[in-house]
Design a protein around this motif. Structure first.
Motif, short mmCIF file in Angstrom:
data_model
loop_
_atom_site.label_atom_id
_atom_site.label_comp_id
_atom_site.label_asym_id
_atom_site.label_seq_id
_atom_site.Cartn_x
_atom_site.Cartn_y
_atom_site.Cartn_z
N GLU A 56 0.84 -1.21 0.00
CA GLU A 56 0.00 0.00 0.00
C GLU A 56 0.87 1.26 0.00
O GLU A 56 0.55 2.25 -0.65
CB GLU A 56 -0.95 0.02 1.21
CG GLU A 56 -2.05 -1.03 1.17
CD GLU A 56 -2.89 -0.99 -0.09
OE1 GLU A 56 -3.25 0.11 -0.54
OE2 GLU A 56 -3.16 -2.07 -0.64
N MET A 57 1.98 1.20 0.75
CA MET A 57 2.91 2.34 0.75
C MET A 57 3.50 2.54 -0.64
O MET A 57 3.66 3.67 -1.12
CB MET A 57 4.04 2.11 1.76
CG MET A 57 3.64 2.35 3.20
SD MET A 57 4.78 1.56 4.35
CE MET A 57 6.21 2.60 4.19
N TYR A 58 3.81 1.43 -1.31
CA TYR A 58 4.38 1.49 -2.66
C TYR A 58 3.38 2.12 -3.62
O TYR A 58 3.75 2.94 -4.47
CB TYR A 58 4.76 0.08 -3.10
CG TYR A 58 5.20 -0.03 -4.53
CD1 TYR A 58 6.29 0.71 -5.00
CD2 TYR A 58 4.54 -0.85 -5.44
CE1 TYR A 58 6.71 0.62 -6.32
CE2 TYR A 58 4.94 -0.95 -6.75
CZ TYR A 58 6.01 -0.21 -7.19
OH TYR A 58 6.42 -0.29 -8.49
N GLN A 67 15.22 -1.16 -0.27
CA GLN A 67 15.55 -0.88 1.13
C GLN A 67 15.18 -2.05 2.01
O GLN A 67 14.59 -3.02 1.55
CB GLN A 67 14.74 0.32 1.59
CG GLN A 67 15.56 1.56 1.76
CD GLN A 67 14.79 2.58 2.58
OE1 GLN A 67 13.70 2.34 3.06
NE2 GLN A 67 15.38 3.74 2.73
N GLU A 68 15.51 -1.93 3.27
CA GLU A 68 15.06 -2.91 4.25
C GLU A 68 14.28 -2.16 5.32
O GLU A 68 14.68 -1.09 5.75
CB GLU A 68 16.25 -3.64 4.87
CG GLU A 68 16.85 -4.66 3.92
CD GLU A 68 17.89 -5.54 4.56
OE1 GLU A 68 18.47 -5.13 5.59
OE2 GLU A 68 18.15 -6.63 4.04
N TYR A 89 12.99 -5.22 0.14
CA TYR A 89 12.27 -5.12 -1.13
C TYR A 89 13.16 -4.52 -2.21
O TYR A 89 14.07 -3.75 -1.93
CB TYR A 89 10.98 -4.31 -0.98
CG TYR A 89 11.18 -2.86 -0.58
CD1 TYR A 89 11.12 -2.49 0.75
CD2 TYR A 89 11.42 -1.88 -1.54
CE1 TYR A 89 11.31 -1.17 1.12
CE2 TYR A 89 11.60 -0.56 -1.18
CZ TYR A 89 11.54 -0.21 0.15
OH TYR A 89 11.73 1.09 0.51
N THR A 90 12.87 -4.97 -3.44
CA THR A 90 13.54 -4.38 -4.60
C THR A 90 12.46 -3.94 -5.57
O THR A 90 11.46 -4.64 -5.75
CB THR A 90 14.46 -5.39 -5.30
OG1 THR A 90 13.72 -6.58 -5.57
CG2 THR A 90 15.66 -5.76 -4.45
N ILE A 91 12.68 -2.80 -6.18
CA ILE A 91 11.72 -2.29 -7.16
C ILE A 91 12.39 -2.27 -8.52
O ILE A 91 13.47 -1.70 -8.68
CB ILE A 91 11.23 -0.87 -6.78
CG1 ILE A 91 10.57 -0.91 -5.40
CG2 ILE A 91 10.26 -0.35 -7.82
CD1 ILE A 91 10.26 0.44 -4.81
N ASN A 92 11.76 -2.98 -9.46
CA ASN A 92 12.34 -3.09 -10.78
C ASN A 92 11.23 -3.04 -11.83
O ASN A 92 10.37 -3.90 -11.84
CB ASN A 92 13.09 -4.43 -10.87
CG ASN A 92 14.13 -4.41 -11.95
OD1 ASN A 92 14.31 -3.42 -12.64
ND2 ASN A 92 14.82 -5.53 -12.12
N ASP A 93 11.25 -2.04 -12.71
CA ASP A 93 10.23 -1.88 -13.76
C ASP A 93 8.81 -1.92 -13.21
O ASP A 93 7.93 -2.59 -13.77
CB ASP A 93 10.39 -2.96 -14.83
CG ASP A 93 11.65 -2.76 -15.66
OD1 ASP A 93 12.11 -1.61 -15.75
OD2 ASP A 93 12.17 -3.75 -16.21
N GLY A 94 8.59 -1.28 -12.12
CA GLY A 94 7.24 -1.22 -11.54
C GLY A 94 6.89 -2.40 -10.67
O GLY A 94 5.85 -2.43 -10.03
N VAL A 95 7.75 -3.44 -10.69
CA VAL A 95 7.47 -4.63 -9.87
C VAL A 95 8.22 -4.53 -8.55
O VAL A 95 9.44 -4.33 -8.54
CB VAL A 95 7.89 -5.93 -10.60
CG1 VAL A 95 7.58 -7.15 -9.73
CG2 VAL A 95 7.18 -6.05 -11.93
N ILE A 96 7.49 -4.68 -7.48
CA ILE A 96 8.14 -4.68 -6.17
C ILE A 96 8.19 -6.13 -5.67
O ILE A 96 7.18 -6.83 -5.63
CB ILE A 96 7.43 -3.74 -5.16
CG1 ILE A 96 8.14 -3.77 -3.80
CG2 ILE A 96 5.97 -4.08 -4.98
CD1 ILE A 96 7.72 -2.67 -2.85
#
Lengths: 125, 150
Positions: A56-58, A67-68, A89-96
């Motif tokens: 939800e934050m994303y 980040q952790e 978490y890692t965010i890559n091309d809109g995918v978390i």
């Protein structure tokens, strides 16, 4: 007569204690197993709740990249030293991609794609 | 004369059996309860994963729609022309429909369906507004009253 009655009583006592010890050992094992299963369920539920919150934050765009996050037993965000849950978490091309660890043990993972709506002036369009 | 407290032979065995039975009963109950908790947690986790997956699929569709709307807008002569061409998007999205500027599509799995309705606008701030974003079960809910002991 009195002597044989006492020895019979003693024998019964010894056999009784033996059975009690065996039964209580088995029961304690069952109690411990139940407790382990219960704790695992609680940790999984907590992990689900925490990852839903992070997602939800994303969605609101309030997460910074890769980040952790650390949470204590009461699921409050805290410092690394006091944490029992660690969400990386890692965010890559809109995918978390989210991974949850409980005391350094991996317990849960989930990934989610979110599209951030763009307006005409944005570079993406 | 003082009465002496005597325990009859066999009494210890009876008390022992009673205590052991109690222990076994409580241990079994706690294990059954823990197993049921575990099962319901697994169901809950599975459901959450399915919902998140559906939402991801819907978001991919939204990304596609947004890009297509931009393309249509770029190649349109006027507002009327733009809205006439929007209908083409439904060809690319299975099970979608377009009526009165409302583009509707579903994503679903075996148990759950996510229905999205978009109000297509002539580009100002954005190309669409989300009107509906509803998750609903496909199958009828069935209560699980089973309580397997071990």
């Amino acid at each position: 007569m009195r002597h044989s009655k006492s020895s019979l009583f003693l024998m019964e006592m010894i056999v009784g204690i033996l059975f009690f010890l065996i039964a209580s050992a088995v029961c304690i094992e069952v109690f411990v197993k139940a407790n382990v299963i219960n704790n695992k369920s609680i940790h999984l539920n907590d992990a689900k709740y925490l990852t839903s919150n992070v997602i939800e934050m994303y969605k609101t765009g309030s997460l910074s990249d890769n980040q952790e996050l650390y949470y204590n037993q009461s699921l409050q965000q805290c410092l690394k030293q006091e944490a029992v849950y660690c969400i990386s978490y890692t965010i890559n091309d809109g995918v978390i991609d989210l991974e949850v660890k409980y005391k350094d043990e991996f317990i849960y993972s989930i990934d989610y794609f979110h599209y951030f709506k763009q307006s005409l002036g944005d570079e993406g369009l | 004369m003082k009465k002496q407290l005597t325990i009859n032979i066999g009494m210890i065995s009876l008390i022992n059996i009673f205590i052991i039975l109690m222990l076994i009963t409580f241990a079994t109950l706690s294990l059954v309860s823990a197993k049921n908790n575990e099962a319901s947690t697994k169901v809950s986790i599975e459901h959450t994963k399915q919902v998140i997956e559906l939402q991801s699929q819907a978001q991919y569709q939204l990304a596609f729609i947004d890009t297509r709307l931009y393309e249509i807008y770029s190649h349109s002569q006027s507002e009327v022309d733009y809205f006439n061409k929007v209908n083409d998007i439904t060809r690319n999205i299975e099970g979608s429909s377009y009526n009165n500027h409302i583009l509707q599509f579903d994503v679903q799995n075996d148990t759950t369906k996510l229905t999205v309705e978009l109000l297509i606008t002539y580009p100002g701030q954005s190309f669409y507004e989300i009107e509906t974003y509803v998750i609903s079960p496909i199958k009828e809910w069935q209560s699980d009253l089973s309580m397997d002991v071990l």
